[in-house]
Design a protein around this motif. Structure first.
Motif, PDB file in Angstrom:
ATOM      1  N   VAL A 194       0.926  -1.156  -0.151  1.00 24.84           N
ATOM      2  CA  VAL A 194      -0.107  -0.073  -0.073  1.00 24.84           C
ATOM      3  C   VAL A 194       0.721   1.339  -0.073  1.00 24.84           C
ATOM      4  CG1 VAL A 194      -1.949   1.272   1.373  1.00 24.84           C
ATOM      5  CG2 VAL A 194      -1.895  -1.192   1.121  1.00 24.84           C
ATOM      6  N   SER A 195       1.900   1.253   0.974  1.00 20.43           N
ATOM      7  CA  SER A 195       2.610   2.711   1.170  1.00 20.43           C
ATOM      8  C   SER A 195       3.477   2.882  -0.234  1.00 20.43           C
ATOM      9  CB  SER A 195       3.540   2.317   2.415  1.00 20.43           C
ATOM     10  OG  SER A 195       4.325   1.196   2.435  1.00 20.43           O
ATOM     11  N   PHE A 196       4.184   1.921  -0.621  1.00 23.44           N
ATOM     12  CA  PHE A 196       4.988   1.824  -1.845  1.00 23.44           C
ATOM     13  C   PHE A 196       4.317   2.317  -2.924  1.00 23.44           C
ATOM     14  CE2 PHE A 196       7.552   0.287  -5.509  1.00 23.44           C
ATOM     15  CZ  PHE A 196       8.779   1.203  -5.192  1.00 23.44           C
ATOM     16  N   CYS A 197       3.017   1.974  -2.940  1.00 23.57           N
ATOM     17  CA  CYS A 197       2.364   2.430  -4.318  1.00 23.57           C
ATOM     18  C   CYS A 197       2.120   3.940  -4.340  1.00 23.57           C
ATOM     19  CB  CYS A 197       0.890   1.588  -4.316  1.00 23.57           C
ATOM     20  SG  CYS A 197       0.084   1.605  -5.735  1.00 23.57           S
ATOM     21  N   ARG A 198       1.641   4.622  -3.153  1.00 21.96           N
ATOM     22  CA  ARG A 198       1.373   5.783  -2.767  1.00 21.96           C
ATOM     23  C   ARG A 198       2.693   6.819  -3.174  1.00 21.96           C
ATOM     24  NH1 ARG A 198      -2.147   5.138   2.645  1.00 21.96           N
ATOM     25  NH2 ARG A 198      -3.923   4.229   1.458  1.00 21.96           N
ATOM     26  N   TYR A 199       3.581   6.256  -2.753  1.00 22.35           N
ATOM     27  CA  TYR A 199       4.936   7.109  -2.786  1.00 22.35           C
ATOM     28  C   TYR A 199       5.539   6.818  -4.333  1.00 22.35           C
ATOM     29  CZ  TYR A 199       5.026   8.680   1.747  1.00 22.35           C
ATOM     30  OH  TYR A 199       4.516   9.321   2.939  1.00 22.35           O
ATOM     31  N   GLN A 200       5.007   6.364  -5.332  1.00 21.64           N
ATOM     32  CA  GLN A 200       5.304   6.263  -6.491  1.00 21.64           C
ATOM     33  C   GLN A 200       4.501   7.756  -7.288  1.00 21.64           C
ATOM     34  OE1 GLN A 200       7.632   4.219  -7.886  1.00 21.64           O
ATOM     35  NE2 GLN A 200       7.884   4.290  -5.693  1.00 21.64           N
ATOM     36  N   ASP A 201       3.535   8.141  -6.861  1.00 18.39           N
ATOM     37  CA  ASP A 201       2.953   9.200  -7.252  1.00 18.39           C
ATOM     38  C   ASP A 201       3.692  10.577  -6.920  1.00 18.39           C
ATOM     39  OD1 ASP A 201       1.028  11.406  -7.486  1.00 18.39           O
ATOM     40  OD2 ASP A 201      -0.654  10.213  -7.141  1.00 18.39           O
ATOM     41  N   ALA A 202       3.957  11.315  -8.227  1.00 24.47           N
ATOM     42  CA  ALA A 202       4.801  12.277  -8.202  1.00 24.47           C
ATOM     43  C   ALA A 202       4.194  13.657  -7.418  1.00 24.47           C
ATOM     44  CB  ALA A 202       5.050  12.879  -9.571  1.00 24.47           C
ATOM     45  N   ASP A 203       2.957  13.620  -7.398  1.00 25.79           N
ATOM     46  CA  ASP A 203       2.091  14.628  -6.581  1.00 25.79           C
ATOM     47  C   ASP A 203       2.579  14.545  -5.135  1.00 25.79           C
ATOM     48  OD1 ASP A 203       1.586  16.126  -8.743  1.00 25.79           O
ATOM     49  OD2 ASP A 203      -0.510  15.031  -8.813  1.00 25.79           O
ATOM     50  N   VAL A 204       2.092  13.293  -4.501  1.00 28.37           N
ATOM     51  CA  VAL A 204       2.405  12.782  -3.225  1.00 28.37           C
ATOM     52  C   VAL A 204       3.737  13.356  -2.690  1.00 28.37           C
ATOM     53  CG1 VAL A 204       2.292  10.926  -1.529  1.00 28.37           C
ATOM     54  CG2 VAL A 204       0.389  11.095  -3.268  1.00 28.37           C
ATOM     55  N   CYS A 205       4.758  12.798  -3.525  1.00 31.66           N
ATOM     56  CA  CYS A 205       6.314  12.853  -3.227  1.00 31.66           C
ATOM     57  C   CYS A 205       6.573  14.408  -2.999  1.00 31.66           C
ATOM     58  CB  CYS A 205       7.063  12.099  -4.346  1.00 31.66           C
ATOM     59  SG  CYS A 205       7.179  10.445  -4.086  1.00 31.66           S
ATOM     60  N   LYS A 206       5.985  15.221  -3.890  1.00 33.40           N
ATOM     61  CA  LYS A 206       6.206  16.785  -3.947  1.00 33.40           C
ATOM     62  C   LYS A 206       5.555  17.311  -2.559  1.00 33.40           C
ATOM     63  CE  LYS A 206       7.742  20.405  -6.016  1.00 33.40           C
ATOM     64  NZ  LYS A 206       9.190  20.622  -6.166  1.00 33.40           N
ATOM     65  N   GLN A 207       4.446  16.877  -2.184  1.00 34.38           N
ATOM     66  CA  GLN A 207       3.527  17.276  -1.031  1.00 34.38           C
ATOM     67  C   GLN A 207       4.193  17.053   0.419  1.00 34.38           C
ATOM     68  OE1 GLN A 207      -0.463  16.209  -1.347  1.00 34.38           O
ATOM     69  NE2 GLN A 207      -0.780  17.439  -3.287  1.00 34.38           N
ATOM     70  N   VAL A 208       4.635  15.863   0.108  1.00 37.54           N
ATOM     71  CA  VAL A 208       5.372  15.090   1.471  1.00 37.54           C
ATOM     72  C   VAL A 208       6.664  15.515   1.740  1.00 37.54           C
ATOM     73  CG1 VAL A 208       5.842  12.907   2.649  1.00 37.54           C
ATOM     74  CG2 VAL A 208       3.529  13.131   1.297  1.00 37.54           C
ATOM     75  N   ASP A 209       7.714  15.242   0.700  1.00 36.57           N
ATOM     76  CA  ASP A 209       9.141  15.615   0.765  1.00 36.57           C
ATOM     77  C   ASP A 209       9.456  16.583  -0.074  1.00 36.57           C
ATOM     78  OD1 ASP A 209       9.028  13.379   2.661  1.00 36.57           O
ATOM     79  OD2 ASP A 209       9.602  12.104   1.180  1.00 36.57           O
ATOM     80  N   ASN A 210       8.737  17.282  -0.557  1.00 39.96           N
ATOM     81  CA  ASN A 210       9.217  18.314  -2.023  1.00 39.96           C
ATOM     82  C   ASN A 210      10.338  17.862  -2.539  1.00 39.96           C
ATOM     83  OD1 ASN A 210       9.206  20.901  -2.864  1.00 39.96           O
ATOM     84  ND2 ASN A 210      11.076  21.675  -1.479  1.00 39.96           N
ATOM     85  N   ARG A 211       9.998  16.707  -3.397  1.00 39.42           N
ATOM     86  CA  ARG A 211      10.928  15.950  -4.223  1.00 39.42           C
ATOM     87  C   ARG A 211      10.214  15.647  -5.601  1.00 39.42           C
ATOM     88  NH1 ARG A 211      13.829  11.315  -2.176  1.00 39.42           N
ATOM     89  NH2 ARG A 211      13.521  10.267  -4.148  1.00 39.42           N
ATOM     90  N   ASP A 212      11.101  15.689  -6.502  1.00 36.81           N
ATOM     91  CA  ASP A 212      10.399  15.412  -7.700  1.00 36.81           C
ATOM     92  C   ASP A 212      10.361  13.991  -8.415  1.00 36.81           C
ATOM     93  OD1 ASP A 212       9.627  18.437  -8.161  1.00 36.81           O
ATOM     94  OD2 ASP A 212      11.710  18.652  -8.822  1.00 36.81           O
ATOM     95  N   THR A 213      11.066  13.351  -7.670  1.00 33.54           N
ATOM     96  CA  THR A 213      11.344  11.932  -7.940  1.00 33.54           C
ATOM     97  C   THR A 213      10.563  10.799  -6.987  1.00 33.54           C
ATOM     98  OG1 THR A 213      13.427  11.506  -6.796  1.00 33.54           O
ATOM     99  CG2 THR A 213      13.479  12.451  -9.219  1.00 33.54           C
TER     100      THR A 213
END
Length: 50
Positions: A21-40
């Motif tokens: 579940v968690s790995f799938c969510r952190y493959q979403d670019a929007d989520v990564c940008k919002q959570v960790d301010n990263r583009d990958t």
């Protein structure tokens, strides 16, 4: 799982790791940008370190 009662409204339970579940969510670019301010997206090793 062991449960710890803090008061009548708060109970703490052990962390349940669910990579599917968690790995799938952190493959979403929007989520990564919002959570960790990263583009990958996160890799599994980074997710486990978090």
């Amino acid at each position: 799982m062991k449960e710890r009662i803090v008061d009548e409204q708060i109970r703490l339970i052990s962390y349940y790791q669910n990579d599917a579940v968690s790995f799938c969510r952190y493959q979403d670019a929007d989520v990564c940008k919002q959570v960790d301010n990263r583009d990958t997206p996160h890799d599994l090793a980074l997710l486990h370190r978090m």
